[in-house]
Structures are given as C-alpha cells and as structure tokens.
Scaffold this motif. Structure first.
Motif, PDB file in Angstrom:
ATOM      1  N   ALA A  58       2.879  -8.001   5.834  1.00 38.08           N
ATOM      2  CA  ALA A  58       3.169  -9.246   6.406  1.00 38.08           C
ATOM      3  C   ALA A  58       2.178 -10.482   6.702  1.00 38.08           C
ATOM      4  O   ALA A  58       2.341 -11.887   6.616  1.00 38.08           O
ATOM      5  N   ARG A  59       1.015 -10.196   6.695  1.00 36.21           N
ATOM      6  CA  ARG A  59      -0.223 -10.862   6.916  1.00 36.21           C
ATOM      7  C   ARG A  59      -0.618 -11.312   5.562  1.00 36.21           C
ATOM      8  O   ARG A  59      -1.215 -12.642   5.401  1.00 36.21           O
ATOM      9  N   TRP A  60      -1.037 -10.562   4.481  1.00 39.12           N
ATOM     10  CA  TRP A  60      -1.531 -10.825   3.284  1.00 39.12           C
ATOM     11  C   TRP A  60      -0.772 -10.814   2.092  1.00 39.12           C
ATOM     12  O   TRP A  60      -1.186 -11.033   1.070  1.00 39.12           O
ATOM     13  N   GLY A  61       0.619 -10.571   2.447  1.00 39.63           N
ATOM     14  CA  GLY A  61       1.567 -10.601   1.137  1.00 39.63           C
ATOM     15  C   GLY A  61       1.371  -9.791   0.163  1.00 39.63           C
ATOM     16  O   GLY A  61       0.952  -8.665   0.607  1.00 39.63           O
ATOM     17  N   ARG A  62       1.804  -9.819  -1.043  1.00 39.21           N
ATOM     18  CA  ARG A  62       1.708  -9.078  -2.269  1.00 39.21           C
ATOM     19  C   ARG A  62       0.292  -8.771  -2.713  1.00 39.21           C
ATOM     20  O   ARG A  62      -0.210  -9.672  -3.557  1.00 39.21           O
ATOM     21  N   ILE A  63      -0.123  -7.696  -2.258  1.00 36.25           N
ATOM     22  CA  ILE A  63      -1.523  -7.418  -3.008  1.00 36.25           C
ATOM     23  C   ILE A  63      -1.688  -6.625  -4.241  1.00 36.25           C
ATOM     24  O   ILE A  63      -0.714  -5.663  -4.477  1.00 36.25           O
ATOM     25  N   CYS A 102     -11.587  -3.825  -0.516  1.00 33.65           N
ATOM     26  CA  CYS A 102     -11.445  -5.358  -0.845  1.00 33.65           C
ATOM     27  C   CYS A 102     -10.026  -5.338  -1.478  1.00 33.65           C
ATOM     28  O   CYS A 102      -9.725  -5.016  -2.504  1.00 33.65           O
ATOM     29  N   LEU A 103      -9.129  -6.169  -0.679  1.00 36.99           N
ATOM     30  CA  LEU A 103      -7.636  -6.307  -1.157  1.00 36.99           C
ATOM     31  C   LEU A 103      -7.377  -7.801  -1.630  1.00 36.99           C
ATOM     32  O   LEU A 103      -7.693  -8.593  -0.798  1.00 36.99           O
ATOM     33  N   LEU A 104      -6.972  -7.834  -2.740  1.00 32.46           N
ATOM     34  CA  LEU A 104      -6.539  -9.330  -3.224  1.00 32.46           C
ATOM     35  C   LEU A 104      -4.891  -9.563  -3.398  1.00 32.46           C
ATOM     36  O   LEU A 104      -4.386  -9.017  -3.906  1.00 32.46           O
ATOM     37  N   SER A 105      -4.795 -10.717  -2.618  1.00 33.15           N
ATOM     38  CA  SER A 105      -3.375 -11.391  -2.830  1.00 33.15           C
ATOM     39  C   SER A 105      -3.381 -12.535  -3.238  1.00 33.15           C
ATOM     40  O   SER A 105      -4.087 -13.502  -2.942  1.00 33.15           O
ATOM     41  N   TYR A 106      -2.456 -12.717  -4.480  1.00 35.26           N
ATOM     42  CA  TYR A 106      -2.367 -14.020  -5.308  1.00 35.26           C
ATOM     43  C   TYR A 106      -1.859 -14.973  -4.326  1.00 35.26           C
ATOM     44  O   TYR A 106      -0.881 -14.802  -3.633  1.00 35.26           O
ATOM     45  N   GLY A 107      -2.481 -16.064  -4.208  1.00 36.28           N
ATOM     46  CA  GLY A 107      -1.925 -17.312  -3.161  1.00 36.28           C
ATOM     47  C   GLY A 107      -2.274 -17.057  -1.777  1.00 36.28           C
ATOM     48  O   GLY A 107      -2.276 -17.975  -1.190  1.00 36.28           O
ATOM     49  N   VAL A 108      -2.761 -15.799  -1.596  1.00 34.03           N
ATOM     50  CA  VAL A 108      -3.349 -15.812   0.067  1.00 34.03           C
ATOM     51  C   VAL A 108      -4.830 -15.595   0.123  1.00 34.03           C
ATOM     52  O   VAL A 108      -5.203 -16.337   1.073  1.00 34.03           O
ATOM     53  N   GLY A 109      -5.393 -14.803  -0.713  1.00 34.03           N
ATOM     54  CA  GLY A 109      -6.688 -14.762  -0.636  1.00 34.03           C
ATOM     55  C   GLY A 109      -7.337 -13.104  -0.556  1.00 34.03           C
ATOM     56  O   GLY A 109      -6.440 -12.294  -1.138  1.00 34.03           O
ATOM     57  N   ARG A 110      -8.361 -12.800   0.080  1.00 31.37           N
ATOM     58  CA  ARG A 110      -8.680 -11.500   0.113  1.00 31.37           C
ATOM     59  C   ARG A 110      -8.768 -10.879   1.528  1.00 31.37           C
ATOM     60  O   ARG A 110      -9.202 -11.813   2.516  1.00 31.37           O
ATOM     61  N   CYS A 111      -8.653  -9.703   1.764  1.00 31.45           N
ATOM     62  CA  CYS A 111      -8.915  -9.057   2.941  1.00 31.45           C
ATOM     63  C   CYS A 111      -9.732  -7.924   2.722  1.00 31.45           C
ATOM     64  O   CYS A 111      -9.722  -7.025   1.838  1.00 31.45           O
ATOM     65  N   ASP A 112     -10.859  -7.972   3.623  1.00 31.52           N
ATOM     66  CA  ASP A 112     -12.110  -6.920   3.232  1.00 31.52           C
ATOM     67  C   ASP A 112     -12.185  -6.147   4.654  1.00 31.52           C
ATOM     68  O   ASP A 112     -12.016  -6.548   5.752  1.00 31.52           O
ATOM     69  N   LEU A 113     -12.060  -4.747   4.366  1.00 22.39           N
ATOM     70  CA  LEU A 113     -12.130  -3.994   5.552  1.00 22.39           C
ATOM     71  C   LEU A 113     -13.066  -2.823   5.372  1.00 22.39           C
ATOM     72  O   LEU A 113     -13.461  -2.368   4.106  1.00 22.39           O
ATOM     73  N   VAL A 114     -13.929  -2.601   6.601  1.00 26.60           N
ATOM     74  CA  VAL A 114     -14.598  -1.391   6.544  1.00 26.60           C
ATOM     75  C   VAL A 114     -13.844   0.015   6.456  1.00 26.60           C
ATOM     76  O   VAL A 114     -12.808  -0.105   7.160  1.00 26.60           O
ATOM     77  N   VAL A 115     -14.214   0.655   5.843  1.00 28.59           N
ATOM     78  CA  VAL A 115     -13.522   2.191   5.702  1.00 28.59           C
ATOM     79  C   VAL A 115     -14.112   3.099   6.686  1.00 28.59           C
ATOM     80  O   VAL A 115     -15.501   3.605   6.411  1.00 28.59           O
ATOM     81  N   VAL A 116     -13.546   3.641   7.624  1.00 25.51           N
ATOM     82  CA  VAL A 116     -13.951   4.636   8.398  1.00 25.51           C
ATOM     83  C   VAL A 116     -14.015   6.009   7.470  1.00 25.51           C
ATOM     84  O   VAL A 116     -12.676   6.353   7.752  1.00 25.51           O
ATOM     85  N   PRO A 117     -14.609   6.833   7.184  1.00 29.30           N
ATOM     86  CA  PRO A 117     -14.472   7.956   6.570  1.00 29.30           C
ATOM     87  C   PRO A 117     -13.366   8.903   7.291  1.00 29.30           C
ATOM     88  O   PRO A 117     -13.126   8.865   8.708  1.00 29.30           O
ATOM     89  N   PRO A 118     -12.574   9.603   6.567  1.00 28.51           N
ATOM     90  CA  PRO A 118     -11.435  10.308   7.175  1.00 28.51           C
ATOM     91  C   PRO A 118     -11.896  11.460   8.315  1.00 28.51           C
ATOM     92  O   PRO A 118     -10.943  11.519   9.232  1.00 28.51           O
ATOM     93  N   HIS A 119     -12.856  11.967   7.887  1.00 28.72           N
ATOM     94  CA  HIS A 119     -13.476  13.190   8.902  1.00 28.72           C
ATOM     95  C   HIS A 119     -14.250  12.626  10.069  1.00 28.72           C
ATOM     96  O   HIS A 119     -14.792  13.605  10.723  1.00 28.72           O
TER      97      HIS A 119
END
Length: 133
Positions: A58-63, A102-119
């Motif tokens: 909804a926020r970043w479109g088609r990644i 880092c997630l890239l969405s054409y026409g919207v831009g990029r979304c960078d997230l810190v990944v908290v390890p699963p455990h």
C-alpha cells in the motif's frame, strides 16, 4: 556461493503466512536513510519475503528488486515469484548492506529496513524496532 538464475515458482499458498513483524516511520517523517525495521521469523526469504511485500504494497507499490545481507539469509534463488510477479533478489556482502534489506519499487523509490535477527529476544526486538520507527 552459487545463485540459481531460475525463478523459484513456489507459491505463497503453500506456506503458512504469519503476520509480518514490521515497524515503519510515519509517512510524514522527514526523509531518512532507514525507513523502519523488520523482524522475520526465519532466515528463509522464500518464507519471509511474500508477507513483507504484501505489508509494504500500500505504501511502496510493486516492489521488483530486493537487496539483502548475504550473511543473514539462507542460500536461494536470485528471483522469486511473489503474488504473480517476479522479484529479483541480490545477496550482498557489502558492509553498507549488513543487517539491512533494501526494497526497490519502480516509480515510488526505495525502502530501507533494519533486519532484526529472527531469534532475537522479544524485548530486545521491540526496542530495536521502536528505534527505527
């Protein structure tokens, strides 16, 4: 590590999809390098990526492209079919990509997230996610 050039056509329906654990900065926030934090349950992108992309759509479109820290994730394909489209996955060993996605969405831009390890223990994960929201 060899990465397959074939598309993994595994369907999301074959997995039990749990709610994504995600904390995002508000859309009114000033531009910043990190847009939030993600706490996946496993180290397998085939299991984790579909719910993350759905939560961000909804926020970043088609990644269409995702860059991940190679050290955090199990080996897998360089492309993955998610919700009827192909998402290209790059596994990086660069210091700038450590602990991030880092997630890239054409026409919207990029979304960078810190990944908290699963455990990560829940209290520590909650603190880390709040720091980046």
């Amino acid at each position: 590590m060899a990465i397959s050039s074939e598309v993994d056509m595994q369907t999301v329906a074959a997995h039990h999809v749990l709610p994504v654990r995600l904390a995002l900065a508000g859309p009114e926030a000033v531009p910043r390098r990190i847009d939030g934090a993600w706490w996946p349950r496993t180290h397998d992108l085939r299991d984790e990526l579909p719910s993350l992309l759905a939560a961000l759509s909804a926020r970043w479109g088609r990644i269409t492209r995702v860059t991940v820290d190679a050290a955090q994730w199990l080996a897998g394909p360089g492309r993955l079919a998610v919700a009827g489209r192909v998402v290209h996955i790059k596994r990086s060993a660069a210091a700038a990509d450590r602990g991030r996605v880092c997630l890239l969405s054409y026409g919207v831009g990029r979304c960078d997230l810190v990944v908290v390890p699963p455990h990560t223990p829940a209290e520590e994960a909650a603190r880390l996610m709040a720091e980046h929201a």
